[in-house]
Write a protein that holds these residues in place. Sequence first.
Motif, PDB file in Angstrom:
ATOM      1  N   TYR A 105      50.281  51.011   8.086  1.00 27.99           N
ATOM      2  CA  TYR A 105      49.298  50.325   7.231  1.00 27.99           C
ATOM      3  C   TYR A 105      49.957  49.274   6.349  1.00 27.99           C
ATOM      4  CZ  TYR A 105      46.392  54.253   8.694  1.00 27.99           C
ATOM      5  OH  TYR A 105      45.716  55.188   9.443  1.00 27.99           O
ATOM      6  N   GLY A 106      50.884  48.532   6.950  1.00 30.67           N
ATOM      7  CA  GLY A 106      51.516  47.422   6.261  1.00 30.67           C
ATOM      8  C   GLY A 106      52.659  47.801   5.343  1.00 30.67           C
ATOM      9  N   ARG A 107      52.958  49.069   5.244  1.00 21.26           N
ATOM     10  CA  ARG A 107      54.056  49.520   4.366  1.00 21.26           C
ATOM     11  C   ARG A 107      55.168  50.136   5.197  1.00 21.26           C
ATOM     12  NH1 ARG A 107      52.041  52.823  -0.753  1.00 21.26           N
ATOM     13  NH2 ARG A 107      54.183  52.311  -1.339  1.00 21.26           N
ATOM     14  N   LYS A 108      56.401  49.863   4.797  1.00 24.21           N
ATOM     15  CA  LYS A 108      57.558  50.385   5.525  1.00 24.21           C
ATOM     16  C   LYS A 108      57.984  51.740   4.960  1.00 24.21           C
ATOM     17  CE  LYS A 108      59.548  46.122   7.363  1.00 24.21           C
ATOM     18  NZ  LYS A 108      60.788  45.321   7.514  1.00 24.21           N
ATOM     19  N   HIS A 109      58.282  52.639   5.897  1.00 19.18           N
ATOM     20  CA  HIS A 109      58.766  53.968   5.541  1.00 19.18           C
ATOM     21  C   HIS A 109      59.855  54.361   6.533  1.00 19.18           C
ATOM     22  CE1 HIS A 109      55.080  54.668   3.100  1.00 19.18           C
ATOM     23  NE2 HIS A 109      54.486  53.999   4.069  1.00 19.18           N
ATOM     24  N   PHE A 110      60.787  55.198   6.080  1.00 20.51           N
ATOM     25  CA  PHE A 110      61.726  55.779   7.035  1.00 20.51           C
ATOM     26  C   PHE A 110      61.018  56.871   7.819  1.00 20.51           C
ATOM     27  CE2 PHE A 110      64.997  53.959   4.223  1.00 20.51           C
ATOM     28  CZ  PHE A 110      65.818  53.386   5.179  1.00 20.51           C
ATOM     29  N   ASN A 139      69.581  54.877  31.458  1.00 17.34           N
ATOM     30  CA  ASN A 139      70.178  54.093  32.544  1.00 17.34           C
ATOM     31  C   ASN A 139      70.043  52.596  32.275  1.00 17.34           C
ATOM     32  OD1 ASN A 139      70.249  56.630  33.696  1.00 17.34           O
ATOM     33  ND2 ASN A 139      68.804  56.172  35.343  1.00 17.34           N
ATOM     34  N   ASP A 140      70.993  51.832  32.731  1.00 18.93           N
ATOM     35  CA  ASP A 140      70.863  50.377  32.889  1.00 18.93           C
ATOM     36  C   ASP A 140      70.548  49.630  31.601  1.00 18.93           C
ATOM     37  OD1 ASP A 140      71.158  50.860  35.649  1.00 18.93           O
ATOM     38  OD2 ASP A 140      68.999  51.179  35.865  1.00 18.93           O
ATOM     39  N   GLY A 141      70.748  50.238  30.457  1.00 16.79           N
ATOM     40  CA  GLY A 141      70.518  49.548  29.200  1.00 16.79           C
ATOM     41  C   GLY A 141      69.074  49.199  28.916  1.00 16.79           C
ATOM     42  N   LYS A 142      68.117  49.847  29.612  1.00 22.46           N
ATOM     43  CA  LYS A 142      66.704  49.518  29.409  1.00 22.46           C
ATOM     44  C   LYS A 142      66.238  50.002  28.043  1.00 22.46           C
ATOM     45  CE  LYS A 142      65.175  49.480  34.237  1.00 22.46           C
ATOM     46  NZ  LYS A 142      64.249  50.081  35.223  1.00 22.46           N
ATOM     47  N   PRO A 143      65.681  49.104  27.218  1.00 22.57           N
ATOM     48  CA  PRO A 143      65.218  49.510  25.885  1.00 22.57           C
ATOM     49  C   PRO A 143      63.930  50.318  25.970  1.00 22.57           C
ATOM     50  CG  PRO A 143      64.645  47.230  26.279  1.00 22.57           C
ATOM     51  CD  PRO A 143      65.459  47.669  27.464  1.00 22.57           C
ATOM     52  N   TYR A 144      63.614  50.991  24.873  1.00 19.72           N
ATOM     53  CA  TYR A 144      62.374  51.746  24.776  1.00 19.72           C
ATOM     54  C   TYR A 144      61.761  51.458  23.415  1.00 19.72           C
ATOM     55  CZ  TYR A 144      59.092  55.641  24.590  1.00 19.72           C
ATOM     56  OH  TYR A 144      57.949  56.407  24.488  1.00 19.72           O
ATOM     57  N   GLY A 145      60.467  51.139  23.394  1.00 23.99           N
ATOM     58  CA  GLY A 145      59.827  50.765  22.151  1.00 23.99           C
ATOM     59  C   GLY A 145      58.630  51.629  21.821  1.00 23.99           C
ATOM     60  N   TYR A 146      58.482  51.951  20.538  1.00 29.48           N
ATOM     61  CA  TYR A 146      57.297  52.648  20.034  1.00 29.48           C
ATOM     62  C   TYR A 146      57.188  52.363  18.541  1.00 29.48           C
ATOM     63  CZ  TYR A 146      60.481  56.131  18.058  1.00 29.48           C
ATOM     64  OH  TYR A 146      61.475  56.744  17.338  1.00 29.48           O
ATOM     65  N   ASP A 183      65.458  55.157  11.420  1.00 32.14           N
ATOM     66  CA  ASP A 183      64.763  53.872  11.497  1.00 32.14           C
ATOM     67  C   ASP A 183      63.568  53.807  10.559  1.00 32.14           C
ATOM     68  OD1 ASP A 183      66.321  52.629  13.553  1.00 32.14           O
ATOM     69  OD2 ASP A 183      65.400  53.987  14.996  1.00 32.14           O
ATOM     70  N   GLU A 184      63.218  52.583  10.186  1.00 32.30           N
ATOM     71  CA  GLU A 184      62.013  52.325   9.414  1.00 32.30           C
ATOM     72  C   GLU A 184      60.839  52.048  10.354  1.00 32.30           C
ATOM     73  OE1 GLU A 184      62.932  50.469   5.066  1.00 32.30           O
ATOM     74  OE2 GLU A 184      62.971  49.088   6.761  1.00 32.30           O
ATOM     75  N   ILE A 185      59.668  52.522   9.986  1.00 30.57           N
ATOM     76  CA  ILE A 185      58.438  52.187  10.700  1.00 30.57           C
ATOM     77  C   ILE A 185      57.452  51.593   9.708  1.00 30.57           C
ATOM     78  CG2 ILE A 185      58.689  53.900  12.530  1.00 30.57           C
ATOM     79  CD1 ILE A 185      56.773  55.706  10.981  1.00 30.57           C
TER      80      ILE A 185
END
Length: 199
Positions: free
Chosen positions: A52-57, A67-74, A47-49
């Motif tokens: 400081y405003g710039r995208k990097h892999f 379980n249960d298809g619950k997403p996780y975000g960071y 994934d890309e993150i």
Amino acid sequence: MNLLFPQEKIVFDLPDAEIEYHPSLFDSEKSNELFQLLKNEIPWQHDEITVYGRKHFQPRLTSLYGNDGKPYGYSNIIMRPNRWNSLLMFIKNNVESICNENFTTVLLNYYRDGKDSNGWHADNEKELGRNPIIASVSFGVERVFQLKHNVTNQRQSINLENGSLLVMKGATQHFWKHQIPKSSKEIGARINLTFRIIK
């Protein structure tokens, strides 16, 4: 009880933290077998993150199961979980027998070599609850795990061995950050599974 090796436990005497380390959740032979299975059977993603405003892999590959298809975000990444498979359930059952918890989710990280890393952060996302328990299992090449206190800057380093389990709980995520730094050495791959409970 599925444990494959007698359990040694090291408890770290750190302020504002509850951290314990089990060097041999799995023996060397089983750990090597599990590493190869995880490497070959998990659908790894890159994934890309935005920093400081710039995208990097990200400097590692990841995958999420739960379980249960619950997403996780960071870090502005939203991951959708795959369904548990028998390989991960085997590892999960062993971890739960030590922690006496029922984990809902596992985030997997594949560090392909010493250039792959994970910068300073805390596992303090709101969906993990106030005092989350994080159970981290390592397979493959030993890597240094570093902790840093948010206020005092006190530091602690732990060498995470092949087949080991690190458990962080209580107020740890409020007061401490952690990272897997890059290594200048020519080293092999490591796969890490961090089990957690999404509320």
